[in-house]
Design a protein around this motif. Sequence first.
Motif, short mmCIF file in Angstrom:
data_model
loop_
_atom_site.label_atom_id
_atom_site.label_comp_id
_atom_site.label_asym_id
_atom_site.label_seq_id
_atom_site.Cartn_x
_atom_site.Cartn_y
_atom_site.Cartn_z
N ALA A 50 0.58 -1.34 -0.05
CA ALA A 50 0.18 -0.01 0.27
C ALA A 50 0.62 1.29 -0.26
O ALA A 50 0.49 2.17 -0.88
CB ALA A 50 -0.86 -0.11 0.73
N TRP A 54 0.13 3.83 -3.25
CA TRP A 54 -0.40 5.18 -2.91
C TRP A 54 0.27 5.93 -2.71
O TRP A 54 0.04 7.39 -1.52
CB TRP A 54 -1.78 4.86 -2.32
CG TRP A 54 -2.40 3.99 -3.36
CD1 TRP A 54 -2.57 3.95 -4.50
CD2 TRP A 54 -2.54 2.17 -2.94
NE1 TRP A 54 -3.34 2.96 -4.27
CE2 TRP A 54 -3.51 1.76 -4.06
CE3 TRP A 54 -3.15 1.90 -1.50
CZ2 TRP A 54 -4.33 0.45 -3.61
CZ3 TRP A 54 -3.45 1.01 -0.93
CH2 TRP A 54 -4.61 0.20 -2.62
N THR A 109 -4.17 2.71 -9.53
CA THR A 109 -5.04 3.03 -8.94
C THR A 109 -4.39 4.00 -8.24
O THR A 109 -5.07 4.59 -7.21
CB THR A 109 -5.53 2.33 -8.32
OG1 THR A 109 -4.46 1.52 -7.79
CG2 THR A 109 -5.72 0.95 -8.79
N ARG A 110 -3.14 4.65 -8.61
CA ARG A 110 -3.37 6.23 -7.51
C ARG A 110 -3.79 6.82 -7.68
O ARG A 110 -3.84 7.57 -6.25
CB ARG A 110 -1.41 6.49 -8.15
CG ARG A 110 -1.14 6.88 -6.80
CD ARG A 110 0.88 7.35 -7.12
NE ARG A 110 1.35 8.45 -6.63
CZ ARG A 110 1.67 8.27 -5.74
NH1 ARG A 110 2.18 6.86 -5.09
NH2 ARG A 110 2.23 9.28 -5.26
N ARG A 156 -5.80 3.44 0.34
CA ARG A 156 -5.65 4.75 -0.83
C ARG A 156 -6.11 5.60 -0.68
O ARG A 156 -5.46 6.34 -0.17
CB ARG A 156 -6.12 3.80 -2.11
CG ARG A 156 -6.47 4.77 -3.20
CD ARG A 156 -6.34 5.09 -4.37
NE ARG A 156 -7.64 5.14 -4.46
CZ ARG A 156 -8.07 5.80 -5.53
NH1 ARG A 156 -7.24 6.19 -6.42
NH2 ARG A 156 -9.75 6.52 -5.34
N ARG A 159 -4.21 6.21 2.71
CA ARG A 159 -2.68 7.53 2.03
C ARG A 159 -2.80 8.78 1.53
O ARG A 159 -2.18 9.62 1.73
CB ARG A 159 -2.24 6.66 1.34
CG ARG A 159 -2.07 5.28 1.40
CD ARG A 159 -0.20 4.87 2.66
NE ARG A 159 -0.46 3.89 2.67
CZ ARG A 159 -0.36 3.08 3.36
NH1 ARG A 159 -2.02 3.06 3.82
NH2 ARG A 159 -0.43 1.66 3.99
N HIS A 160 -4.23 8.78 1.00
CA HIS A 160 -4.34 10.26 0.60
C HIS A 160 -4.73 11.38 1.74
O HIS A 160 -4.83 12.66 1.13
CB HIS A 160 -5.60 10.07 -0.84
CG HIS A 160 -4.73 9.43 -2.39
ND1 HIS A 160 -5.87 8.90 -2.92
CD2 HIS A 160 -3.97 8.72 -2.20
CE1 HIS A 160 -5.76 7.83 -3.83
NE2 HIS A 160 -4.24 8.20 -2.88
#
Length: 222
Positions: A50, A54, A109-110, A156, A159-160
């Motif tokens: 992960a 991301w 998928t980033r 994700r 992470r964002h």
Amino acid sequence: MSDTDNREPPETFIAKFHERWPEWGVAIAFIAPGERDALEAWLALLQEFADAAWGGSQAAPGLAKLAWWQDELLGWSRGARRHPLAQRLRSQTIDWPALGHALNVLPATRDGAADGVAKTLQPLAGALAQAEARLAGQPVGQDDAALLVAVLLGERALRHGDADEAQRVLATWPRHRGAGSGGRRIQAELLRRRLLALADRKAPQSLAAWRVLPLAWRAARG
């Protein structure tokens, strides 16, 4: 992956997982003693994936790490290893080449909306469901892959650091509570609690031990 990382013991990466998820100091009590080492190494491994997919402000370093991991997992299937986590995981009856191949979906998928990314993640979620069933010594459940899609989307979003993304993930979070192994259900619930904080535009934080105990107990029981 650096040469320094290669020389680290697996406990270094497991400690890194515990640093991010200190709740496991309590939650591990609900995992059978004979399953704990492999489970913690597995969760530490997924954290590495992960972070590569991301994490960070630039995509290129993560893409390089993902390519490295694909090669590494293929090596595990042949009895080779470079990463320390192999000491805990390589002997597990997991289809490592299939998992490595499934990592191919992660670069796409980033970025992008959660609904489109969810479809892209389905092959990886399926491979993870198969691997986790092997790890737990149980058959794959029909809802296991759906839970893993939600978990990947949730990771994700964390992470964002995106509150709107967290809200969208929570809106489609699976309602079937019995999916996955006990360890997976515990980690999924810990993740969901952090997403709730992020969605409420609060800093996601670890839960106090008195809150982890009933949460982990219920999740482990399904």
